[in-house]
Design an enzyme around this catalytic site. Structure first.
Site, PDB file in Angstrom:
ATOM      1  N   ASP A 121       2.844  -6.295   3.669  1.00  0.00           N
ATOM      2  CA  ASP A 121       2.491  -5.167   4.543  1.00  0.00           C
ATOM      3  C   ASP A 121       2.847  -5.475   5.993  1.00  0.00           C
ATOM      4  OD1 ASP A 121       1.516  -2.783   5.501  1.00  0.00           O
ATOM      5  OD2 ASP A 121      -0.582  -3.411   5.478  1.00  0.00           O
TER       6      ASP A 121
ATOM      7  N   HIS B 155       0.821  -1.219   0.000  1.00  0.00           N
ATOM      8  CA  HIS B 155       0.000   0.000   0.000  1.00  0.00           C
ATOM      9  C   HIS B 155       0.848   1.259   0.000  1.00  0.00           C
ATOM     10  CE1 HIS B 155       0.081   1.141   4.353  1.00  0.00           C
ATOM     11  NE2 HIS B 155       0.063  -0.150   4.604  1.00  0.00           N
TER      12      HIS B 155
ATOM     13  N   GLU C   3      -4.973   2.245   2.717  1.00  0.00           N
ATOM     14  CA  GLU C   3      -5.064   1.083   3.604  1.00  0.00           C
ATOM     15  C   GLU C   3      -5.236   1.546   5.040  1.00  0.00           C
ATOM     16  OE1 GLU C   3      -4.035  -1.971   6.410  1.00  0.00           O
ATOM     17  OE2 GLU C   3      -2.862  -0.169   6.128  1.00  0.00           O
TER      18      GLU C   3
HETATM   19 ZN    ZN Z   1       0.536  -1.035   6.412  1.00  0.00          ZN
END
Ligand code: ZN
Length: 491
Positions: free
Chosen positions: A382, A308, A354
């Site tokens: 992530d 993201h 996000e």
């Molecule tokens: Zn993150």
């Protein structure tokens, strides 16, 4: 933990060596090689030709020798800077990633996403009354506003502080003791879990208070809500993050200040002067960057590689999550450089928003859910940029078994674990995972991730170039394998 895994690996290798010998060659065991590759099943052999395995080795070697991803993280964090949803920097990052992927020869599209636009203001606090106070003094409290915080008046509010350790304690206090006060949730992050390799479990336990605490306090009439920062290191740094809209000022105090307030509140009345002046501005049109490296045989089948692009504003969003975007970009860069075209389409996605609601992944789901049956797999990174241990996966056992030859390729640098999880291994790929698209999240070593996560210390220096290269290798090798194995992964 690492040592244990290596020992296990050696034992497994030794065992397969013995098995092979028992079947075929009663040779001198002392001369037996210790590294006989695990035998592939018929299905694995059908899917991974010798040529594909050679290509995967070449991709790995290229990734482990390259600094493309690091240069992307450096640009996103140092030249562009923090990229909160709705900011000029977030949009500059969209334009940068799109033009870079275009330069690499991908078909790039920008998908419009409506994102919240919240900007931080003044954030100060001090204790103005507390047991043992020296006349004419106050104690400074270090804090930062959470995503849904409303503003206090410019000159702040003054109220008594009530400390609770959990939701049950809040409930048992009742409206009488909560209304008109500032509630502090003092849930302590379990550092031993984090140190023991369960950082995300510790995070999940503590983050409930950041996410839901302000609303629970507001429901009982609280004037404002504070949480103890959700983080695993104590350098008096506050950690911001998402909290559900509660209609009151909401912030995170440092762990040290949470302790201070809790200790003083045990002794008597504690009163705070709190000033938080964030602003909620009108929603902004931003974008997911979607870039396709078209498959040469089955372009309609898609493998998503993603991270993201938005970040929090306190640091520059290096480990969360410029790193994830950069390693996905590097997969495209390496395939171009090695002149490798996948059978299926590899789709690089740099997700927007996000951190403050997930409107990027929601929009993608709305626009593309009809194609999910032909989304063969989705990967998101992530969880930082530290050494990858392998993948958190969510897929059928048949699919998990089929990717073992890829893990064998990644074993040389330790990224060969695959843990099947009951939950989606990435926030932005959660909807795909829920609709049975096989999903993978890179499983980074999380022991230090929450030291810096969502704090001012999430900056480029926290990324070790060699570890980022390992992550790029894991993403590129797995992505190309999923897009080029003979059959799509079974559901
Ligand atoms: Zn993150």
């Amino acid at each position: 933990m690492r040592t244990v895994r290596i020992l296990l690996t050696l034992l497994v290798s030794a065992f397969s060596t013995l098995t092979v010998q028992a079947q075929s060659q009663p040779a001198n065991p002392a001369a037996a090689p210790f590294t006989v590759p695990p035998q592939m099943s018929a299905a694995q052999q059908e899917n991974f030709s010798p040529q594909l395995l050679t290509e995967l080795e070449a991709i790995k070697a290229a990734a482990l020798a390259d600094d493309y991803a690091y240069r992307q993280v450096a640009h996103l964090t140092e030249n562009i800077g923090p990229r909160p949803s709705g900011s000029a920097q977030a949009e500059a990052a969209v334009q940068y990633v799109a033009s870079e992927l275009q330069r690499l020869g991908l078909e790039v599209g920008l998908e419009e996403v409506k994102v919240p636009h919240w900007v931080r203001g003044v954030e100060t606090a001090e204790l103005t009354e507390y047991p043992g106070q020296a006349a004419g003094t106050t104690q400074k409290i270090v804090l930062t506003a959470l995503s849904s915080s409303t503003a206090t008046p410019a000159d702040g509010i003054k109220a008594d502080v009530v400390v609770v350790n959990n939701f049950d304690e809040l409930k048992s206090l009742g409206r009488d003791k909560v209304a008109g006060r500032i509630v502090l949730f003092n849930e302590i992050f379990d550092k031993q879990k984090a140190a023991g390799g369960m950082a995300f479990v510790a995070y999940g336990e503590a983050v409930r208070y950041r996410a839901g605490g302000p609303k629970a306090a507001a429901d009982l009439g609280a004037m404002a809500a504070l949480v103890r920062s959700v983080g695993s290191a104590d350098f008096r740094l506050p950690h911001t993050g998402y909290s559900a809209p509660a209609g009151i000022p909401a912030g995170a105090v440092t762990a040290e200040d949470a302790d201070l307030i809790a200790h003083l509140a045990e002794q008597g009345r504690v009163r705070m002067h709190l000033t938080l002046t964030p602003q909620k501005l009108p929603d902004v049109i931003s974008h997911n960057v979607i870039a396709d490296l078209k498959g040469i045989e089955n372009p309609e089948q898609v493998v998503v590689l993603s991270g993201h692009l938005d970040s929090w504003d306190l640091g520059t969003g290096a480990i969360d999550d410029a790193a994830g975007v950069a390693i996905a970009m590097e997969a495209a860069e390496i395939l171009g450089r090695l002149h490798l075209r996948p059978k299926r389409t590899i789709r690089i996605i740099a997700w927007m928003d996000e951190e403050t609601g997930g409107s990027g992944s929601q929009t993608y789901t709305k626009e593309h859910s009809g194609e999910f049956p032909r989304h063969v797999a989705a990967i998101e990174s992530d969880a930082g940029a530290a050494h990858p241990l392998g993948f958190d996966i969510r897929m059928s056992n048949a699919a998990a078994d089929l990717i073992r030859p890829v893990l064998t390729v990644l074993q040389s640098f330790g990224a060969n674990a695959a843990e099947n999880r009951p939950y989606p291994p990435g926030a932005d790929i959660a909807a795909m995972s829920e609709s049975t698209v096989p999903a993978l999240g890179i499983m980074q070593d999380g022991r230090t991730y929450f030291h810096y996560h969502h704090s001012a210390a999430d900056t480029l220096d926290k990324i070790v170039p060699e570890e980022l290269r390992e992550n790029a290798a894991a993403m590129a090798v797995m992505g190309y394998a999923l897009a080029s194995m003979k059959n799509p992964l079974p559901r």
